[in-house]
Design a protein around this motif. Sequence first.
Motif, PDB file in Angstrom:
ATOM      1  N   HIS A 104       0.821  -1.220   0.000  1.00 60.58           N
ATOM      2  CA  HIS A 104       0.000   0.000   0.000  1.00 60.58           C
ATOM      3  C   HIS A 104       0.852   1.267   0.000  1.00 60.58           C
ATOM      4  CE1 HIS A 104      -4.024  -1.752   0.360  1.00 60.58           C
ATOM      5  NE2 HIS A 104      -3.426  -2.715   1.037  1.00 60.58           N
ATOM      6  N   ALA A 105       2.067   1.179  -0.520  1.00 65.88           N
ATOM      7  CA  ALA A 105       2.897   2.374  -0.662  1.00 65.88           C
ATOM      8  C   ALA A 105       2.211   3.355  -1.608  1.00 65.88           C
ATOM      9  CB  ALA A 105       4.270   1.996  -1.202  1.00 65.88           C
ATOM     10  N   SER A 106       2.400   4.641  -1.344  1.00 68.35           N
ATOM     11  CA  SER A 106       1.737   5.669  -2.161  1.00 68.35           C
ATOM     12  C   SER A 106       2.584   6.929  -2.199  1.00 68.35           C
ATOM     13  CB  SER A 106       0.357   6.000  -1.579  1.00 68.35           C
ATOM     14  OG  SER A 106      -0.199   7.141  -2.211  1.00 68.35           O
ATOM     15  N   MET A 107       2.608   7.580  -3.361  1.00 69.17           N
ATOM     16  CA  MET A 107       3.301   8.853  -3.493  1.00 69.17           C
ATOM     17  C   MET A 107       2.655   9.927  -2.628  1.00 69.17           C
ATOM     18  SD  MET A 107       5.855   8.353  -5.578  1.00 69.17           S
ATOM     19  CE  MET A 107       6.341   9.926  -6.298  1.00 69.17           C
ATOM     20  N   ASP A 108       1.433   9.686  -2.172  1.00 70.74           N
ATOM     21  CA  ASP A 108       0.766  10.618  -1.269  1.00 70.74           C
ATOM     22  C   ASP A 108       1.274  10.486   0.166  1.00 70.74           C
ATOM     23  OD1 ASP A 108      -0.858  11.611  -3.305  1.00 70.74           O
ATOM     24  OD2 ASP A 108      -2.404  10.099  -2.958  1.00 70.74           O
ATOM     25  N   ARG A 109       2.071   9.427   0.427  1.00 70.79           N
ATOM     26  CA  ARG A 109       2.570   9.195   1.776  1.00 70.79           C
ATOM     27  C   ARG A 109       4.084   8.956   1.743  1.00 70.79           C
ATOM     28  NH1 ARG A 109      -1.962   6.092   1.464  1.00 70.79           N
ATOM     29  NH2 ARG A 109      -0.722   4.186   1.258  1.00 70.79           N
ATOM     30  N   PRO A 110       4.852   9.983   1.407  1.00 71.21           N
ATOM     31  CA  PRO A 110       6.307   9.826   1.442  1.00 71.21           C
ATOM     32  C   PRO A 110       6.780   9.679   2.889  1.00 71.21           C
ATOM     33  CG  PRO A 110       5.743  12.113   1.080  1.00 71.21           C
ATOM     34  CD  PRO A 110       4.449  11.344   1.018  1.00 71.21           C
ATOM     35  N   SER A 111       8.001   9.191   3.058  1.00 79.96           N
ATOM     36  CA  SER A 111       8.558   9.015   4.391  1.00 79.96           C
ATOM     37  C   SER A 111      10.034   9.359   4.359  1.00 79.96           C
ATOM     38  CB  SER A 111       8.337   7.579   4.869  1.00 79.96           C
ATOM     39  OG  SER A 111       9.046   6.670   4.033  1.00 79.96           O
ATOM     40  N   ARG A 112      10.714   9.160   5.465  1.00 79.61           N
ATOM     41  CA  ARG A 112      12.114   9.597   5.528  1.00 79.61           C
ATOM     42  C   ARG A 112      12.964   8.979   4.421  1.00 79.61           C
ATOM     43  NH1 ARG A 112      15.322  12.399   8.531  1.00 79.61           N
ATOM     44  NH2 ARG A 112      13.698  12.716  10.091  1.00 79.61           N
ATOM     45  N   PHE A 113      12.837   7.677   4.188  1.00 82.35           N
ATOM     46  CA  PHE A 113      13.718   7.009   3.229  1.00 82.35           C
ATOM     47  C   PHE A 113      13.006   6.589   1.946  1.00 82.35           C
ATOM     48  CE2 PHE A 113      15.904   6.268   7.342  1.00 82.35           C
ATOM     49  CZ  PHE A 113      17.100   6.910   7.045  1.00 82.35           C
ATOM     50  N   SER A 114      11.847   7.147   1.671  1.00 85.32           N
ATOM     51  CA  SER A 114      11.134   6.844   0.424  1.00 85.32           C
ATOM     52  C   SER A 114      10.277   8.028   0.004  1.00 85.32           C
ATOM     53  CB  SER A 114      10.236   5.611   0.610  1.00 85.32           C
ATOM     54  OG  SER A 114       9.415   5.417  -0.525  1.00 85.32           O
ATOM     55  N   ASP A 115      10.246   8.269  -1.299  1.00 82.99           N
ATOM     56  CA  ASP A 115       9.366   9.316  -1.829  1.00 82.99           C
ATOM     57  C   ASP A 115       7.937   8.811  -1.972  1.00 82.99           C
ATOM     58  OD1 ASP A 115       9.557   7.595  -3.990  1.00 82.99           O
ATOM     59  OD2 ASP A 115      10.362   9.080  -5.390  1.00 82.99           O
ATOM     60  N   GLY A 116       7.687   7.574  -1.568  1.00 84.62           N
ATOM     61  CA  GLY A 116       6.364   6.980  -1.661  1.00 84.62           C
ATOM     62  C   GLY A 116       6.227   6.008  -2.816  1.00 84.62           C
ATOM     63  N   ALA A 144      26.234   9.805  14.533  1.00 86.45           N
ATOM     64  CA  ALA A 144      25.069  10.587  14.116  1.00 86.45           C
ATOM     65  C   ALA A 144      24.989  11.888  14.903  1.00 86.45           C
ATOM     66  CB  ALA A 144      23.793   9.778  14.327  1.00 86.45           C
ATOM     67  N   SER A 145      24.584  12.959  14.217  1.00 90.60           N
ATOM     68  CA  SER A 145      24.439  14.263  14.864  1.00 90.60           C
ATOM     69  C   SER A 145      23.327  15.040  14.181  1.00 90.60           C
ATOM     70  CB  SER A 145      25.744  15.054  14.779  1.00 90.60           C
ATOM     71  OG  SER A 145      25.986  15.449  13.433  1.00 90.60           O
ATOM     72  N   ALA A 146      22.956  16.153  14.782  1.00 87.10           N
ATOM     73  CA  ALA A 146      21.875  16.980  14.234  1.00 87.10           C
ATOM     74  C   ALA A 146      22.225  17.541  12.870  1.00 87.10           C
ATOM     75  CB  ALA A 146      21.556  18.109  15.205  1.00 87.10           C
ATOM     76  N   SER A 147      23.524  17.566  12.527  1.00 86.30           N
ATOM     77  CA  SER A 147      23.935  18.105  11.230  1.00 86.30           C
ATOM     78  C   SER A 147      23.911  17.061  10.119  1.00 86.30           C
ATOM     79  CB  SER A 147      25.343  18.701  11.333  1.00 86.30           C
ATOM     80  OG  SER A 147      26.287  17.698  11.673  1.00 86.30           O
ATOM     81  N   ASP A 148      23.621  15.818  10.450  1.00 82.00           N
ATOM     82  CA  ASP A 148      23.568  14.757   9.448  1.00 82.00           C
ATOM     83  C   ASP A 148      22.398  15.025   8.500  1.00 82.00           C
ATOM     84  OD1 ASP A 148      23.200  12.371   8.017  1.00 82.00           O
ATOM     85  OD2 ASP A 148      24.029  11.177   9.648  1.00 82.00           O
ATOM     86  N   PRO A 149      22.658  15.189   7.192  1.00 84.12           N
ATOM     87  CA  PRO A 149      21.557  15.519   6.275  1.00 84.12           C
ATOM     88  C   PRO A 149      20.510  14.424   6.181  1.00 84.12           C
ATOM     89  CG  PRO A 149      23.552  14.947   5.061  1.00 84.12           C
ATOM     90  CD  PRO A 149      23.951  15.082   6.492  1.00 84.12           C
ATOM     91  N   PHE A 150      20.882  13.177   6.506  1.00 82.65           N
ATOM     92  CA  PHE A 150      19.925  12.077   6.405  1.00 82.65           C
ATOM     93  C   PHE A 150      19.010  11.992   7.628  1.00 82.65           C
ATOM     94  CE2 PHE A 150      23.804  10.328   4.132  1.00 82.65           C
ATOM     95  CZ  PHE A 150      23.400  10.859   2.913  1.00 82.65           C
ATOM     96  N   LEU A 151      19.324  12.771   8.660  1.00 86.16           N
ATOM     97  CA  LEU A 151      18.521  12.764   9.886  1.00 86.16           C
ATOM     98  C   LEU A 151      17.936  14.132  10.180  1.00 86.16           C
ATOM     99  CD1 LEU A 151      20.851  10.564  12.133  1.00 86.16           C
ATOM    100  CD2 LEU A 151      18.869   9.853  10.797  1.00 86.16           C
ATOM    101  N   ASP A 152      17.829  14.954   9.157  1.00 87.09           N
ATOM    102  CA  ASP A 152      17.208  16.267   9.339  1.00 87.09           C
ATOM    103  C   ASP A 152      15.777  16.067   9.821  1.00 87.09           C
ATOM    104  OD1 ASP A 152      15.566  18.714   8.408  1.00 87.09           O
ATOM    105  OD2 ASP A 152      17.636  19.374   8.116  1.00 87.09           O
ATOM    106  N   PRO A 153      15.333  16.777  10.852  1.00 86.90           N
ATOM    107  CA  PRO A 153      13.986  16.549  11.385  1.00 86.90           C
ATOM    108  C   PRO A 153      12.864  16.950  10.443  1.00 86.90           C
ATOM    109  CG  PRO A 153      15.035  18.429  12.457  1.00 86.90           C
ATOM    110  CD  PRO A 153      16.094  17.762  11.640  1.00 86.90           C
ATOM    111  N   ASP A 154      13.148  17.804   9.470  1.00 82.89           N
ATOM    112  CA  ASP A 154      12.080  18.318   8.618  1.00 82.89           C
ATOM    113  C   ASP A 154      12.287  18.085   7.130  1.00 82.89           C
ATOM    114  OD1 ASP A 154      10.636  19.548  10.856  1.00 82.89           O
ATOM    115  OD2 ASP A 154      12.338  20.941  10.919  1.00 82.89           O
ATOM    116  N   ILE A 155      13.528  18.027   6.681  1.00 87.70           N
ATOM    117  CA  ILE A 155      13.821  17.908   5.254  1.00 87.70           C
ATOM    118  C   ILE A 155      14.236  16.473   4.954  1.00 87.70           C
ATOM    119  CG2 ILE A 155      15.270  18.713   3.351  1.00 87.70           C
ATOM    120  CD1 ILE A 155      15.588  21.359   4.911  1.00 87.70           C
ATOM    121  N   TYR A 156      13.428  15.781   4.152  1.00 90.51           N
ATOM    122  CA  TYR A 156      13.647  14.361   3.901  1.00 90.51           C
ATOM    123  C   TYR A 156      14.350  14.058   2.575  1.00 90.51           C
ATOM    124  CZ  TYR A 156      10.412  13.113   7.706  1.00 90.51           C
ATOM    125  OH  TYR A 156       9.800  12.941   8.921  1.00 90.51           O
TER     126      TYR A 156
END
Length: 247
Positions: A89-101, A158-170
């Motif tokens: 049930h993956a969907s482009m309407d429901r992207p997530s941290r490691f997938s565009d959906g 891992a740190s807050a500066s890691d681009p893969f762990l940005d809290p808002d930008i996936y």
Amino acid sequence: MTSGRDVTASDIPVSTVRWTGAVRIIRSSFPPIDIFEDIADPADWPLLISAEQKTNPRIMSMIGNLDAIPPDRRAGGNGASYLMAPFTHASMDRPSRFSDGSYGVLYVAGSFRTALFETIHHHARFMAETAEEPGWTSQFREIILNVDADLHDLRAGASASDPFLDPDIYLPAQQLGARLKAQASDGLAYCSVRHAGGECVGLFYPDCASKPVQGRHLDYHWNGKRVDLVRDAGAGNVFRVIDVPAL
């Protein structure tokens, strides 16, 4: 590492992650999919689905896109819905941290507390965006399962500066996920962005996890600004949510 587009599988160490009693929390509105639960051998599913479609045209909407999972990576038997549904049930309407959906990812936390903070964050964001009124708003269910997989590991350093762990930008993390999946990765292990000290995994195939069983039913209380209370629906206990800083 600067972006997911620049990173290959060989740039990230691989660790074996074996968790017993890991936790995933999902909305209770997602029902089990009978064919995944009742028929243990996934090799039998295509013929059964074809036969079922003749009398139940809604079957495919319930099952989703079974072709999204290679036959040898499917999971069947008790609780298999909890492993299969994120992929079918993956969907482009429901992207997530490691997938565009465009493909599914099974997200699992190493502990109940981490899973709780992860889902509280996403639920609160939805409630704020839709301007929902305060109250006991949604029911969730706890799924307890095991993880056993060799995963690309983002936890070291891992740190807050890691681009893969940005809290808002996936986007960087989504680019990374797509590249690793294309290079036959089974998924990633990473530090929780919502719960300090917590760890999570994002699995690219359902057979990386096993033995899912339903745990507690949970209610989340929205106060108009945040989720401030969680209730164990079975026991009736109510817990106040105290923010825990992440990375």
